[in-house]
Design a protein around this motif. Structure first.
Motif, mmCIF file in Angstrom:
data_model
loop_
_atom_site.group_PDB
_atom_site.id
_atom_site.type_symbol
_atom_site.label_atom_id
_atom_site.label_comp_id
_atom_site.label_asym_id
_atom_site.label_seq_id
_atom_site.Cartn_x
_atom_site.Cartn_y
_atom_site.Cartn_z
ATOM 1 N N ASP A 75 5.754 0.884 -18.981
ATOM 2 C CA ASP A 75 6.108 1.162 -17.592
ATOM 3 C C ASP A 75 7.597 0.918 -17.390
ATOM 4 O OD1 ASP A 75 3.448 1.705 -16.947
ATOM 5 O OD2 ASP A 75 3.054 -0.371 -16.347
ATOM 6 N N GLU A 76 8.179 1.636 -16.435
ATOM 7 C CA GLU A 76 9.584 1.414 -16.080
ATOM 8 C C GLU A 76 9.792 -0.067 -15.756
ATOM 9 O OE1 GLU A 76 12.231 3.740 -15.619
ATOM 10 O OE2 GLU A 76 10.988 5.325 -16.448
ATOM 11 N N GLY A 77 10.866 -0.639 -16.258
ATOM 12 C CA GLY A 77 11.195 -2.029 -15.972
ATOM 13 C C GLY A 77 10.577 -3.042 -16.922
ATOM 14 N N THR A 78 9.769 -2.579 -17.882
ATOM 15 C CA THR A 78 9.157 -3.473 -18.861
ATOM 16 C C THR A 78 10.207 -3.944 -19.858
ATOM 17 O OG1 THR A 78 7.023 -2.347 -18.679
ATOM 18 C CG2 THR A 78 7.400 -3.626 -20.687
ATOM 19 N N GLU A 79 10.168 -5.233 -20.215
ATOM 20 C CA GLU A 79 11.085 -5.773 -21.220
ATOM 21 C C GLU A 79 10.771 -5.159 -22.583
ATOM 22 O OE1 GLU A 79 13.619 -8.129 -21.149
ATOM 23 O OE2 GLU A 79 13.526 -8.207 -18.964
ATOM 24 N N ILE A 80 11.803 -4.650 -23.253
ATOM 25 C CA ILE A 80 11.645 -4.058 -24.581
ATOM 26 C C ILE A 80 12.791 -4.513 -25.480
ATOM 27 C CG2 ILE A 80 10.403 -1.998 -23.792
ATOM 28 C CD1 ILE A 80 13.088 -0.442 -24.142
#
Length: 107
Positions: A75-80
């Motif tokens: 999802d947008e904004g997920t830490e990667i």
């Protein structure tokens, strides 16, 4: 590295990309994507904020193995974390931008 140093390094990669071409990049930030209606392409990015979280900077990435969007992306904004080879992608109009190629993405 501190958040300020990481932000400064990414800013330098964007403003002076030739210095980093071919180097392996390992970067943590948040997942972002953008769809360009003119080129009919979706671009993916890893975005970091400076220490005060008032400014952000990111790098585009292209995964080594094809993935289906949105099913196989976070999802947008997920830490990667992204790991790949720094390169410069040149569009048909001659405009170039930094990109991490052959990337692997970790959550």
């Amino acid at each position: 590295m501190s958040g300020t140093v990481v932000y400064a390094m990414v800013n330098q990669m964007v403003t002076e990309p030739q210095k980093f071409k071919g180097k392996i990049v390992n970067m943590s930030g948040v997942f972002s994507s953008y769809y360009d209606n003119e080129t009919n392409q979706r671009y993916f990015g890893c975005v970091i904020s400076d220490a005060l979280a008032c400014c952000s900077q990111g790098l585009a990435f292209e995964l080594k193995k094809p993935h289906k969007y949105p099913q196989e992306y976070p999802d947008e904004g997920t830490e990667i974390t992204i790991r790949g080879i720094f390169d410069i992608r040149t569009e048909e109009d001659g405009v170039g931008f930094p990109v991490i190629r052959d990337a692997e993405m970790f959550r």
